[in-house]
Enzyme design. Structure first.
Site, short mmCIF file in Angstrom:
data_model
loop_
_atom_site.label_atom_id
_atom_site.label_comp_id
_atom_site.label_asym_id
_atom_site.label_seq_id
_atom_site.Cartn_x
_atom_site.Cartn_y
_atom_site.Cartn_z
N ASN A 108 -15.61 90.43 128.36
CA ASN A 108 -16.25 89.89 129.56
C ASN A 108 -14.99 88.89 130.33
O ASN A 108 -13.94 89.02 129.84
CB ASN A 108 -17.49 89.27 129.49
N ASP A 155 -23.23 89.13 124.05
CA ASP A 155 -24.92 89.19 123.39
C ASP A 155 -25.02 90.34 122.49
O ASP A 155 -25.52 89.96 121.37
CB ASP A 155 -25.70 89.13 124.56
N1 CTP Z 1 -23.54 81.12 123.18
C1 CTP Z 1 -23.22 81.46 121.87
N2 CTP Z 1 -23.69 82.44 121.17
C2 CTP Z 1 -24.05 83.45 121.70
C3 CTP Z 1 -24.48 83.71 123.21
C4 CTP Z 1 -24.13 82.33 123.80
O1 CTP Z 1 -22.87 80.29 121.25
N3 CTP Z 1 -24.28 84.74 121.06
C5 CTP Z 1 -23.62 79.92 123.90
C6 CTP Z 1 -22.55 79.96 124.93
O2 CTP Z 1 -21.35 79.32 124.41
C7 CTP Z 1 -23.03 78.95 125.84
C8 CTP Z 1 -24.64 79.20 125.80
O3 CTP Z 1 -24.81 79.76 124.55
O4 CTP Z 1 -22.86 77.59 125.45
C9 CTP Z 1 -25.28 80.10 126.87
O5 CTP Z 1 -24.46 81.14 126.96
P1 CTP Z 1 -25.07 82.37 127.87
O6 CTP Z 1 -24.42 83.51 127.51
O7 CTP Z 1 -25.09 81.79 129.16
O8 CTP Z 1 -26.64 82.47 127.47
P2 CTP Z 1 -27.37 83.51 126.62
O9 CTP Z 1 -28.04 82.81 125.40
O10 CTP Z 1 -26.49 84.76 126.21
O11 CTP Z 1 -28.42 83.73 127.60
P3 CTP Z 1 -28.37 85.10 128.91
O12 CTP Z 1 -27.14 85.97 128.74
O13 CTP Z 1 -29.65 85.86 128.69
O14 CTP Z 1 -28.41 84.19 130.20
#
Ligand code: CTP
Length: 406
Positions: free
Chosen positions: A213, A282
Site C-alpha cells: 500500500n 488486511d
Molecule cells: N493494525 C495491525 N494489524 C493489522 C491491521 C491493523 O496492527 N492486521 C493496526 C494498525 O497499525 C493501526 C490500527 O491497527 O494502528 C488500525 O489500522 P487500520 O488499517 O486503520 O484498521 P483496520 O483494523 O485494518 O480497519 P479497516 O481497514 O477496516 O478500517
C-alpha cells in the site's frame, strides 16, 4: 525546519583532520536556527581556517585567550555564559586528556573549565585514529569525562583519513545535528521502552509480485525518533520502506504482516509503550505461488484467493501486560472519510486506550499531517504540522497518560 531556533551554541574545534566536517556541521546548526559561536584551538587552525568558520557562522571566531576584542579581556567567561551548550567537534584525544585534568592553557579548554557546570552542558564529539580511540588512556578519560558531566556523543566507524579502518571517526555532521536536536528535547520518556511498527507490509503473490500500500512509514519513523529524543529505548519494526533509521533506534526490517507480528510480539513483552503506525495489509494471497505465475494465453487473469492477516495491534492489546496497564497501546487509523466516527469505533474495536486518526490519502508520503486523538474522554485535534513536530506532541500526550515510574 527550525529545530534549534533560539539556541546559542558554542562550537569548539580542537586539532584533527575531522575539522573539515566542522564547517558543514556549523552550517547545519545555523540552518536549524541556532546562533553559533566558533572557538578554535591553535591546532584546529592548522586544519581549517578561522576565515571559513567565520563566514559560515557569521560571527568573528575566537582562537586565543589573549584576544583583546572583549572589553573585559575575558573571552573565556563571556563566551561561555550565554551558551545553551558547548559542543566540541572534533574533540581530539589530546583535548579529552586536557579536559579531564581541568587544564586551561588555551581559550577552548579554559572556557570549558570556566563554564557554569550546571547551566551550560558540554557535549563532545571525539575524532581520532582507531588505535588512539581504543587506547586504555582514551577510554579511561572518556569514562571519567562522562562521570564529570560531559555528554560523549560517540564515534563513527569505517575508513579513516590515516588509511586505517575502525572506530574513532567523528560522527557525520547530519548525525551530530540529530544528536544536538535530540539533546534539547525534554526527556519525557527516559527509562521507558517504546515499540513502534511503521510502513506498509508486502504480501507476496509469487516470487516477483506482491500486494502493498501507499504508506511511506514517515509518521512511524518520526514517532520512533521523537520517542528516542524523549529519552526512551526504541525498537522500530519497519515494513519495506527506504527511510534512514533515526539515531539510536533499534530497527527490525520485515516484509509481511506475519513477519511483523513475529518480530513485534517478543518485543512487546518488555515494552512500556506500543505504537502501531504500520499500515498492515488486511489480507494476503491464501497461497503464494513458489514460481512466477505465467499468462496461460487464454486472456483470463488468474484467480487469487485471500486470507485475513493477523491483527498485530489487537493481538498485543489483548495481552495480559496491556490489559493490566503495564503496556500502553496506541493505535492509528488511516481513514478516507468520517474520521471521528471511524476512529472512535476503531479504538473500541481494538481495545486500546488511545487511538490516533488521520486521513490516509491526505498524508501518505507527505512530510506533514493532521491528527485526531481519541481516548475515553473524547477527541482532540492536532492541526496540520510537520510529522516530526506532531510526533513530539504525541509523545508528550502519551507521556502524560502513563503511570508514574514503578
Ligand atoms: N493494525 C495491525 N494489524 C493489522 C491491521 C491493523 O496492527 N492486521 C493496526 C494498525 O497499525 C493501526 C490500527 O491497527 O494502528 C488500525 O489500522 P487500520 O488499517 O486503520 O484498521 P483496520 O483494523 O485494518 O480497519 P479497516 O481497514 O477496516 O478500517
Amino acid at each position: 525546519m527550525n529545530d534549534l531556533a533560539g539556541k546559542h551554541i558554542v562550537l569548539g574545534l580542537s586539532g584533527g583532520i575531522a575539522c573539515y566536517k566542522a564547517a558543514e556541521l556549523c552550517r547545519a546548526l545555523v540552518k536549524q536556527g541556532a546562533t553559533v559561536q566558533v572557538v578554535m584551538t591553535e591546532a584546529a587552525a592548522q586544519f581549517i581556517t578561522p576565515v571559513t568558520m567565520q563566514a559560515l557562522s557569521n560571527r568573528p571566531v575566537y582562537d586565543s585567550q589573549w584576544d583583546r576584542r572583549e572589553p573585559n579581556n575575558m573571552p573565556h567567561i563571556n563566551l561561555s555564559r550565554g551558551a545553551d551548550a558547548i559542543l566540541v567537534a572534533p574533540c581530539s584525544a589530546d583535548f579529552m586528556a586536557k579536559l579531564l585534568h581541568g587544564r586551561a592553557d588555551d581559550l577552548l579548554s579554559l572556557m570549558c573549565l570556566a563554564r557554569p557546570i550546571d547551566k551550560v552542558p558540554l557535549l563532545l564529539a571525539p575524532a581520532m585514529n582507531r588505535e588512539m580511540w581504543a587506547h586504555p588512556a582514551t577510554q579511561r578519560n572518556m569514562v571519567q569525562l562522562a562521570a564529570d558531566g560531559a555528554h560523549i556523543l560517540g564515534v563513527g566507524t569505517g575508513f579513516q583519513a590515516c588509511g586505517e579502518t575502525g572506530d574513532g571517526r567523528m560522527l557525520e555532521p547530519p548525525e551530530l545535528l540529530e544528536d544536538m536536536i535530540a539533546f534539547f528535547q525534554p526527556k519525557l520518556l527516559s527509562g521507558r521502552k517504546v515499540l513502534v511498527t511503521a510502513g506498509p507490509t508486502f504480501e507476496a503473490i509469487d516470487p516477483v509480485r506482491g500486494m502493498t500500500n501507499l504508506s511511506s512509514g514517515k509518521m512511524g519513523f518520526a514517532i520512533a525518533r521523537a520517542a528516542r529524543e524523549a529519552g526512551a529505548e526504541v525498537t522500530l519494526v519497519a515494513g519495506p520502506v527506504s527511510l534512514p533509521t533515526p539515531r539510536g533506534v533499534m530497527r527490525i526490517d520485515v516484509q509481511s504482516a506475519r513477519d511483523m507480528l513475529q518480530a513485534t510480539e517478543p518485543q512487546a513483552r518488555s515494552a512500556d509503550i506500543f505504537i502501531a503506525t504500520a499500515a498492515v495489509a488486511d489480507w494476503r494471497p491464501a497461497a503464494a505461488s513458489e514460481q512466477k505465475i505465467k499468462k496461460d494465453g487464454s486472456g483470463r487473469a488468474p484467480r487469487l484467493e485471500f486470507t485475513e492477516n493477523p491483527d498485530i495491534l489487537a493481538t498485543v492489546a489483548q495481552s495480559p501486560r496491556a490489559k493490566s496497564g503495564a503496556l500502553f497501546c496506541v493505535g492509528f487509523a488511516a481513514e478516507s472519510h468520517n474520521l471521528v466516527a471511524n476512529a472512535q469505533a476503531k479504538r473500541l474495536r481494538k481495545g486500546v486506550p488511545l487511538l490516533v486518526g488521520n486521513i490516509g490519502p491526505a498524508t501518505f508520503g507527505a512530510d506533514d499531517n493532521a491528527l485526531l486523538l481519541v481516548d475515553e474522554e473524547g477527541t482532540q485535534e492536532m492541526p496540520r504540522a510537520r510529522k516530526l513536530q506532531l510526533a513530539r506532541a504525541l509523545v508528550a500526550q502519551i507521556a502524560n497518560r502513563l503511570h508514574p515510574h514503578r
